[in-house]
Design a protein around this motif. Structure first.
Motif, PDB file in Angstrom:
ATOM      1  N   UNK A 111      25.650  61.029  68.293  1.00  0.00           N
ATOM      2  CA  UNK A 111      25.985  59.611  68.120  1.00  0.00           C
ATOM      3  C   UNK A 111      24.779  58.767  68.532  1.00  0.00           C
ATOM      4  N   UNK A 112      24.296  57.947  67.595  1.00  0.00           N
ATOM      5  CA  UNK A 112      23.096  57.154  67.856  1.00  0.00           C
ATOM      6  C   UNK A 112      23.120  55.890  67.007  1.00  0.00           C
ATOM      7  N   UNK A 113      22.648  54.792  67.610  1.00  0.00           N
ATOM      8  CA  UNK A 113      22.432  53.542  66.876  1.00  0.00           C
ATOM      9  C   UNK A 113      21.007  53.078  67.168  1.00  0.00           C
ATOM     10  N   UNK A 114      20.297  52.686  66.126  1.00  0.00           N
ATOM     11  CA  UNK A 114      18.921  52.198  66.273  1.00  0.00           C
ATOM     12  C   UNK A 114      18.907  50.980  67.200  1.00  0.00           C
ATOM     13  N   UNK A 115      17.907  50.886  68.073  1.00  0.00           N
ATOM     14  CA  UNK A 115      17.866  49.808  69.061  1.00  0.00           C
ATOM     15  C   UNK A 115      18.059  48.410  68.485  1.00  0.00           C
ATOM     16  N   UNK A 116      17.464  48.136  67.338  1.00  0.00           N
ATOM     17  CA  UNK A 116      17.556  46.789  66.766  1.00  0.00           C
ATOM     18  C   UNK A 116      18.952  46.459  66.242  1.00  0.00           C
ATOM     19  N   UNK A 117      19.837  47.451  66.157  1.00  0.00           N
ATOM     20  CA  UNK A 117      21.206  47.226  65.672  1.00  0.00           C
ATOM     21  C   UNK A 117      22.252  47.358  66.782  1.00  0.00           C
ATOM     22  N   UNK A 118      21.815  47.661  67.994  1.00  0.00           N
ATOM     23  CA  UNK A 118      22.770  47.861  69.087  1.00  0.00           C
ATOM     24  C   UNK A 118      23.479  46.556  69.446  1.00  0.00           C
ATOM     25  N   UNK A 119      24.670  46.708  70.006  1.00  0.00           N
ATOM     26  CA  UNK A 119      25.464  45.559  70.410  1.00  0.00           C
ATOM     27  C   UNK A 119      26.400  45.055  69.327  1.00  0.00           C
TER      28      UNK A 119
ATOM     29  N   UNK B 185      17.233  64.408  70.690  1.00  0.00           N
ATOM     30  CA  UNK B 185      18.238  65.112  69.879  1.00  0.00           C
ATOM     31  C   UNK B 185      18.152  64.714  68.408  1.00  0.00           C
ATOM     32  N   UNK B 186      17.657  63.515  68.142  1.00  0.00           N
ATOM     33  CA  UNK B 186      17.504  63.073  66.751  1.00  0.00           C
ATOM     34  C   UNK B 186      16.490  63.949  66.024  1.00  0.00           C
TER      35      UNK B 186
ATOM     36  N   UNK C  79      15.914  67.125  66.584  1.00  0.00           N
ATOM     37  CA  UNK C  79      16.613  68.365  66.265  1.00  0.00           C
ATOM     38  C   UNK C  79      17.505  68.178  65.039  1.00  0.00           C
ATOM     39  N   UNK C  80      18.271  67.102  65.018  1.00  0.00           N
ATOM     40  CA  UNK C  80      19.144  66.830  63.878  1.00  0.00           C
ATOM     41  C   UNK C  80      18.331  66.663  62.592  1.00  0.00           C
ATOM     42  N   UNK C  81      17.219  65.949  62.661  1.00  0.00           N
ATOM     43  CA  UNK C  81      16.369  65.759  61.484  1.00  0.00           C
ATOM     44  C   UNK C  81      15.867  67.098  60.951  1.00  0.00           C
ATOM     45  N   UNK C  82      15.460  67.993  61.861  1.00  0.00           N
ATOM     46  CA  UNK C  82      15.018  69.321  61.437  1.00  0.00           C
ATOM     47  C   UNK C  82      16.147  70.084  60.756  1.00  0.00           C
ATOM     48  N   UNK C  83      17.334  70.026  61.343  1.00  0.00           N
ATOM     49  CA  UNK C  83      18.486  70.729  60.767  1.00  0.00           C
ATOM     50  C   UNK C  83      18.820  70.202  59.378  1.00  0.00           C
ATOM     51  N   UNK C  84      18.754  68.887  59.213  1.00  0.00           N
ATOM     52  CA  UNK C  84      19.052  68.283  57.915  1.00  0.00           C
ATOM     53  C   UNK C  84      17.985  68.674  56.897  1.00  0.00           C
ATOM     54  N   UNK C  85      16.734  68.510  57.275  1.00  0.00           N
ATOM     55  CA  UNK C  85      15.634  68.781  56.353  1.00  0.00           C
ATOM     56  C   UNK C  85      15.575  70.254  55.930  1.00  0.00           C
ATOM     57  N   UNK C  86      15.859  71.150  56.867  1.00  0.00           N
ATOM     58  CA  UNK C  86      15.813  72.583  56.575  1.00  0.00           C
ATOM     59  C   UNK C  86      17.141  73.109  56.035  1.00  0.00           C
ATOM     60  N   UNK C  87      18.091  72.194  55.860  1.00  0.00           N
ATOM     61  CA  UNK C  87      19.433  72.541  55.378  1.00  0.00           C
ATOM     62  C   UNK C  87      20.074  73.619  56.236  1.00  0.00           C
ATOM     63  N   UNK C  88      19.970  73.442  57.559  1.00  0.00           N
ATOM     64  CA  UNK C  88      20.522  74.408  58.507  1.00  0.00           C
ATOM     65  C   UNK C  88      21.586  73.785  59.415  1.00  0.00           C
TER      66      UNK C  88
END
Length: 150
Positions: free
Chosen positions: A81-89, A26-27, A29-38
């Protein structure tokens, strides 16, 4: 660490690239939406919130008019909702969810919703399961509600 609102910082390409590197479909998809301003085209009015540690992506989520449940009577939605693995917890997702809820409350909303396949995750942030529905991807999604006590 700081919370950034992507609509106001003007660094869409930088953060779209960081989001695209996340280990979650899903990240992308979100990156595409952000980059394409959609993002607003698919999700309606709203914002993307990011916790950044310098130029490092820690966590992100959206607060938008739409999500994967097709129902114009339920909004706004917290999604992606997402947190990078190295920052989880470290409860960064919780911090962002609280931030998004505060923003929704400032805008006069009484409730916020989350659609997910997770069980037991969002309850610890004050959400209550209300029902399951088939989402726009033909998958079963659990719908959670949080009353904001405006």
């Amino acid at each position: 660490m700081e919370i950034l609102e992507l609509n106001t910082i003007g660094e869409q390409k930088l953060w779209a690239d960081r989001i695209r590197l996340c280990d979650w479909g899903a990240a992308k998809l979100l990156a595409d939406l952000v980059e394409q301003e959609k993002i607003h085209e698919l999700l309606g009015d709203g914002s993307l919130f990011i916790i950044a540690d310098g130029d490092n992506l820690v966590s992100f989520c959206t607060l938008t008019q739409k999500d994967c449940i097709s129902d114009d009577t339920l909004f706004p939605w917290i999604g992606f909702v997402f947190t990078a693995p190295e920052y989880r917890g470290n409860r960064y997702s919780g911090r962002l969810i609280d931030y998004a809820c505060d923003k929704a409350k400032e805008q006069g909303y009484k409730n916020v919703y989350i659609a997910t396949d997770h069980i037991g995750l969002y309850e610890k942030y004050g959400f209550t399961y209300i029902e399951s529905r088939t989402d726009i991807y033909s998958e079963e999604s659990r719908i959670y509600l949080k009353n904001l006590k405006v």
